[in-house]
Design a protein around this motif. Structure first.
Motif, mmCIF file in Angstrom:
data_model
loop_
_atom_site.group_PDB
_atom_site.id
_atom_site.type_symbol
_atom_site.label_atom_id
_atom_site.label_comp_id
_atom_site.label_asym_id
_atom_site.label_seq_id
_atom_site.Cartn_x
_atom_site.Cartn_y
_atom_site.Cartn_z
ATOM 1 N N ARG A 1 42.845 -12.790 49.859
ATOM 2 C CA ARG A 1 43.565 -11.517 50.077
ATOM 3 C C ARG A 1 42.636 -10.327 49.859
ATOM 4 O O ARG A 1 42.664 -9.368 50.635
ATOM 5 C CB ARG A 1 44.758 -11.424 49.127
ATOM 6 C CG ARG A 1 45.559 -10.126 49.284
ATOM 7 C CD ARG A 1 46.802 -10.174 48.434
ATOM 8 N NE ARG A 1 46.517 -9.973 47.035
ATOM 9 C CZ ARG A 1 46.659 -8.804 46.396
ATOM 10 N NH1 ARG A 1 47.024 -7.720 47.058
ATOM 11 N NH2 ARG A 1 46.414 -8.713 45.106
ATOM 12 N N TYR B 1 48.588 -11.600 57.598
ATOM 13 C CA TYR B 1 48.329 -10.571 58.607
ATOM 14 C C TYR B 1 49.600 -10.199 59.373
ATOM 15 O O TYR B 1 49.777 -9.042 59.776
ATOM 16 C CB TYR B 1 47.247 -11.034 59.576
ATOM 17 C CG TYR B 1 45.852 -10.750 59.082
ATOM 18 C CD1 TYR B 1 45.421 -9.448 58.855
ATOM 19 C CD2 TYR B 1 44.949 -11.785 58.838
ATOM 20 C CE1 TYR B 1 44.142 -9.180 58.386
ATOM 21 C CE2 TYR B 1 43.665 -11.525 58.374
ATOM 22 C CZ TYR B 1 43.273 -10.219 58.156
ATOM 23 O OH TYR B 1 42.004 -9.954 57.695
ATOM 24 N N TRP C 1 40.281 -5.059 56.515
ATOM 25 C CA TRP C 1 41.425 -4.468 57.223
ATOM 26 C C TRP C 1 41.032 -3.262 58.074
ATOM 27 O O TRP C 1 41.529 -3.094 59.189
ATOM 28 C CB TRP C 1 42.503 -4.077 56.214
ATOM 29 C CG TRP C 1 43.710 -3.440 56.838
ATOM 30 C CD1 TRP C 1 44.083 -2.138 56.774
ATOM 31 C CD2 TRP C 1 44.689 -4.093 57.645
ATOM 32 N NE1 TRP C 1 45.247 -1.934 57.478
ATOM 33 C CE2 TRP C 1 45.640 -3.124 58.029
ATOM 34 C CE3 TRP C 1 44.857 -5.413 58.087
ATOM 35 C CZ2 TRP C 1 46.735 -3.415 58.822
ATOM 36 C CZ3 TRP C 1 45.956 -5.704 58.891
ATOM 37 C CH2 TRP C 1 46.867 -4.716 59.242
ATOM 38 N N ASP C 2 40.135 -2.433 57.564
ATOM 39 C CA ASP C 2 39.758 -1.206 58.280
ATOM 40 C C ASP C 2 38.594 -1.415 59.244
ATOM 41 O O ASP C 2 38.127 -0.451 59.866
ATOM 42 C CB ASP C 2 39.389 -0.103 57.279
ATOM 43 C CG ASP C 2 40.595 0.350 56.455
ATOM 44 O OD1 ASP C 2 41.709 0.347 57.009
ATOM 45 O OD2 ASP C 2 40.406 0.676 55.262
ATOM 46 N N SER D 1 37.622 -12.707 59.009
ATOM 47 C CA SER D 1 38.772 -13.430 58.457
ATOM 48 C C SER D 1 38.624 -14.928 58.669
ATOM 49 O O SER D 1 38.961 -15.739 57.789
ATOM 50 C CB SER D 1 40.068 -12.927 59.111
ATOM 51 O OG SER D 1 40.259 -11.553 58.844
ATOM 52 N N LYS E 1 51.361 -7.891 57.141
ATOM 53 C CA LYS E 1 50.566 -6.665 57.042
ATOM 54 C C LYS E 1 50.750 -5.802 58.294
ATOM 55 O O LYS E 1 50.962 -4.583 58.198
ATOM 56 C CB LYS E 1 49.098 -7.045 56.866
ATOM 57 C CG LYS E 1 48.189 -5.902 56.468
ATOM 58 C CD LYS E 1 48.261 -5.608 55.002
ATOM 59 C CE LYS E 1 47.191 -4.615 54.596
ATOM 60 N NZ LYS E 1 47.312 -4.203 53.190
ATOM 61 N N TYR E 2 50.686 -6.426 59.464
ATOM 62 C CA TYR E 2 50.867 -5.677 60.704
ATOM 63 C C TYR E 2 52.300 -5.164 60.840
ATOM 64 O O TYR E 2 52.525 -4.062 61.349
ATOM 65 C CB TYR E 2 50.513 -6.556 61.909
ATOM 66 C CG TYR E 2 49.034 -6.632 62.197
ATOM 67 C CD1 TYR E 2 48.320 -5.504 62.594
ATOM 68 C CD2 TYR E 2 48.337 -7.832 62.059
ATOM 69 C CE1 TYR E 2 46.965 -5.565 62.847
ATOM 70 C CE2 TYR E 2 46.975 -7.902 62.311
ATOM 71 C CZ TYR E 2 46.291 -6.767 62.712
ATOM 72 O OH TYR E 2 44.951 -6.832 62.961
ATOM 73 N N PHE F 1 40.445 -10.039 52.836
ATOM 74 C CA PHE F 1 41.173 -9.478 53.977
ATOM 75 C C PHE F 1 41.365 -7.973 53.823
ATOM 76 O O PHE F 1 41.328 -7.228 54.809
ATOM 77 C CB PHE F 1 42.528 -10.169 54.122
ATOM 78 C CG PHE F 1 42.444 -11.610 54.560
ATOM 79 C CD1 PHE F 1 41.282 -12.104 55.133
ATOM 80 C CD2 PHE F 1 43.525 -12.472 54.386
ATOM 81 C CE1 PHE F 1 41.198 -13.438 55.541
ATOM 82 C CE2 PHE F 1 43.451 -13.785 54.788
ATOM 83 C CZ PHE F 1 42.283 -14.285 55.364
ATOM 84 N N GLN F 2 41.590 -7.524 52.593
ATOM 85 C CA GLN F 2 41.759 -6.091 52.354
ATOM 86 C C GLN F 2 40.497 -5.313 52.716
ATOM 87 O O GLN F 2 40.572 -4.217 53.271
ATOM 88 C CB GLN F 2 42.133 -5.837 50.897
ATOM 89 C CG GLN F 2 43.549 -6.253 50.534
ATOM 90 C CD GLN F 2 43.850 -6.107 49.058
ATOM 91 O OE1 GLN F 2 42.945 -6.078 48.221
ATOM 92 N NE2 GLN F 2 45.132 -6.016 48.721
ATOM 93 N N ARG G 1 37.036 -7.891 62.216
ATOM 94 C CA ARG G 1 38.100 -8.382 61.335
ATOM 95 C C ARG G 1 38.436 -9.830 61.655
ATOM 96 O O ARG G 1 38.662 -10.645 60.750
ATOM 97 C CB ARG G 1 39.339 -7.488 61.476
ATOM 98 C CG ARG G 1 40.438 -7.843 60.506
ATOM 99 C CD ARG G 1 41.452 -6.724 60.369
ATOM 100 N NE ARG G 1 42.156 -6.446 61.610
ATOM 101 C CZ ARG G 1 42.033 -5.313 62.301
ATOM 102 N NH1 ARG G 1 41.226 -4.364 61.884
ATOM 103 N NH2 ARG G 1 42.712 -5.131 63.418
#
Length: 363
Positions: free
Chosen positions: A68, A140, A75-76, A86, A143-144, A71-72, A82
């Motif tokens: 996690r 994800y 993210w940007d 990932s 998150k999305y 992934f954070q 990404r």
């Protein structure tokens, strides 16, 4: 007691942090239960098997938490970066977890196996990769979804702010428009050396403006209070017209309780006075009627003036007249398709403005 616990739980689940851990524990709890049931009936040492599952689950949770954080950080990044990043994180996590579980399996069952070590390694990695790919997809996906909801909330908030700004602009346009007409009338009285009447109009004007400025332009008022505000305006006009202006108000049933935009009636009455009453040497009368029918508030403002040419009726709501156009735009902005404004000439002479809006009351 039960209500307070429920409220506490609702507040906690409203936090994204608690939502994450609730899903995390629920998912890994389901994995633990299925794994335990799947091997319970054919393993010999249940204590060792339970310990193995506990280690597998604890390490799985720890590795997913590291994932996690990875992934954070990703993210940007651009979408391609990404995706590749990932996938690398999932492969690395699956390899570590597979090694831990493979080692646990050797400790639990020994090294007796007909399978080649490479085949076993591929099996444990594939199994772990599938679990973590599912975890990553859920992460994800959520998150999305949250990002989409946030963007939607921002868009709705921006639309709401723009809508409120439009309503405030339309509402505040009434004051300068009305003020110009009244000051023009006061100027005429001063030129005619009628200082007493001009002073009375200035006093009445200050009372009306104080009332209009003290009220929130976004706040709806009852029709009864709207009529009271209208009386302040009519006090100004009655100074000019004396006994040449007569106003009749008839509010039926629950109509006085109905909520309407503030200063809804003033521009309609002002228009009736300007184009109806003032055109007649002996003055005239204005009738304000309202009733509730089929869940709607029906309002009519009419005068007994000369009316308007039939070809001009269709353009009244969108013409150059600030008051009428402003009123129609405010109603469209507030109620959309649920409102209707209609203009018609009366058989005996004069113009009638009919408004239809949803009937609303204070809660």
């Amino acid at each position: 007691m039960g209500t307070s616990v429920f409220n506490w739980l609702s507040e906690k689940l409203a936090s994204q942090r608690y939502q994450y851990w609730a899903l995390q524990y629920s998912g890994w709890g389901g994995y633990t239960l299925l794994t335990f049931i799947g091997g319970f009936f054919w393993v010999e040492n249940h204590w060792l098997y339970t310990g193995y599952i506990a280690v597998a689950t604890a390490s799985g949770i720890a590795i997913s938490e590291v994932m996690r954080r990875g992934f954070q950080r990703l993210w940007d990044r651009p979408a391609a970066s990404r995706l590749v990043g990932s996938l690398f994180v999932v492969i690395l996590a699956a390899a570590v977890w597979a090694a831990i579980k493979f080692g646990g399996s050797l400790w639990l069952y020994g090294r007796e196996s007909d399978e080649h070590p490479v085949v076993l390694a591929v099996y444990w990695f594939s199994y772990s990769f599938l679990i973590y790919m599912t975890w990553a997809a859920l992460y994800y996906g959520i998150k999305y979804y949250q990002a989409s909801q946030l963007e939607q909330e921002k868009a709705l908030k921006a639309e709401s702010i723009a809508h409120q700004s439009q309503l405030k602009m339309l509402r505040y346009q009434l004051n300068p428009h009305f003020l110009f007409n009244t000051l023009n009338a006061i100027s005429t009285l001063v030129l005619d050396q009628d200082g007493k009447t001009a002073n009375t109009m200035v006093t009445r004007l200050s009372q009306f403006l104080r009332h209009s400025l003290d009220n929130d332009p976004m706040q709806k008022v009852t029709l009864a209070k709207e009529v009271e505000a209208l009386e302040l305006y009519l006090d100004i006009e009655k100074v000019r017209f004396v006994d040449r202006l007569q106003v009749n108000v008839d509010l039926e049933g629950d109509a006085p309780k109905g909520l309407v935009p503030s200063l809804l009636l003033q521009p309609l009455v002002e228009n009736a006075i300007k184009y109806g009453i003032s055109q007649r040497e002996w003055g005239g009368e204005i009738n304000i009627r309202a009733r509730v029918f089929a869940g709607e508030l029906l309002i009519e403002v009419s005068d007994n003036g000369p009316g308007v040419p039939p070809e001009a009726l269709a353009g009244l709501g969108s013409g150059s007249g600030v008051g009428i156009r402003n009123t129609c735009e405010r109603l469209r902005a507030l109620y959309g398709e649920e409102q209707k404004t209609r203009f018609c000439n009366l058989p005996g002479g004069g113009l009638a403005v009919n408004l239809r809006i949803p009937f609303e009351q204070d809660a």
